[in-house]
Scaffold this active site. Structure first.
Site, PDB file in Angstrom:
ATOM      1  N   HIS A   1       0.850  -1.182   0.000  1.00  0.00           N
ATOM      2  CA  HIS A   1       0.000   0.000   0.000  1.00  0.00           C
ATOM      3  C   HIS A   1       0.892   1.241   0.000  1.00  0.00           C
ATOM      4  O   HIS A   1       2.100   1.139   0.203  1.00  0.00           O
ATOM      5  CB  HIS A   1      -0.925   0.021   1.227  1.00  0.00           C
TER       6      HIS A   1
ATOM      7  N   HIS B   1       5.608   6.070  -0.958  1.00  0.00           N
ATOM      8  CA  HIS B   1       6.383   4.884  -1.335  1.00  0.00           C
ATOM      9  C   HIS B   1       5.584   3.630  -0.993  1.00  0.00           C
ATOM     10  O   HIS B   1       4.584   3.700  -0.269  1.00  0.00           O
ATOM     11  CB  HIS B   1       7.722   4.864  -0.588  1.00  0.00           C
TER      12      HIS B   1
END
Length: 178
Positions: free
Chosen positions: A37, A120
């Site tokens: 995620h 990220h």
């Protein structure tokens, strides 16, 4: 007491592409692809009343959907790398969504997130990986890229107290405007 955070999910084809990067780095503890995620805002451990307030304020977010892509690999931790990540090609709409969530959560009385937003996808946690092994891994795979993908919602996730990497439970999903 739930531990909460907001995030963007990844399409299954993007998660599969990321999963192909697993391996080849001694001392890495790889994140399971179903737990990939992009964290928007870590909220932390809150009581159930606060969790309900968070869910309610997030339901009021009205933002457009947008496209993202992943580009490049890197590490956090400097000389003692502690995680490997895939970078996110972040545009204004992602940053605006994250800033909106931050403002709303602060209005509820939550402390500001002290870390600068750095979108990220964490791929691995590192404990014993050497700098040389990490550099070699990044040299071989650092040009990783995905095609753009649509982001149509963000989610509120919870996790149990663990050493990172899930499992995560989706508490709520919040659609973005078409």
């Amino acid at each position: 007491m739930p531990r909460l955070f907001t995030a963007l999910e990844l399409p299954s084809d993007i998660a599969f592409s990321l999963s192909l990067l697993r391996g080849g780095l001694p001392g890495a503890r790889w994140i399971d692809p179903e737990n990939y995620h992009i964290t928007l805002r870590f909220i932390g451990d809150v009581d159930h009343r606060t969790a309900n307030e968070v869910a309610g304020t997030l339901a009021q977010v009205s933002r457009p959907g947008f496209e993202l892509s992943l580009s490049g690999l890197g590490t956090f931790g400097g000389r003692k790398p502690h995680s490997v990540w895939a970078g996110v090609s972040a545009g204004d709409k992602l940053r605006e969504l994250q800033a909106d969530l931050e403002r709303r959560l602060q209005r509820l009385g939550l402390d500001p997130d002290r870390r600068k937003f750095s979108p990220h996808v964490t791929l691995a946690r590192l404990k014993t990986a050497s700098q040389g092994d990490v550099a070699a891994y990044l040299a071989l795979r650092g040009d990783f890229r995905t095609p753009p993908f649509e982001v149509g919602r963000f989610v509120l996730l919870s996790s149990r107290d663990s050493r990172g990497g899930g499992p995560y439970i989706m508490e709520e999903a919040y659609p973005l405007a078409a």
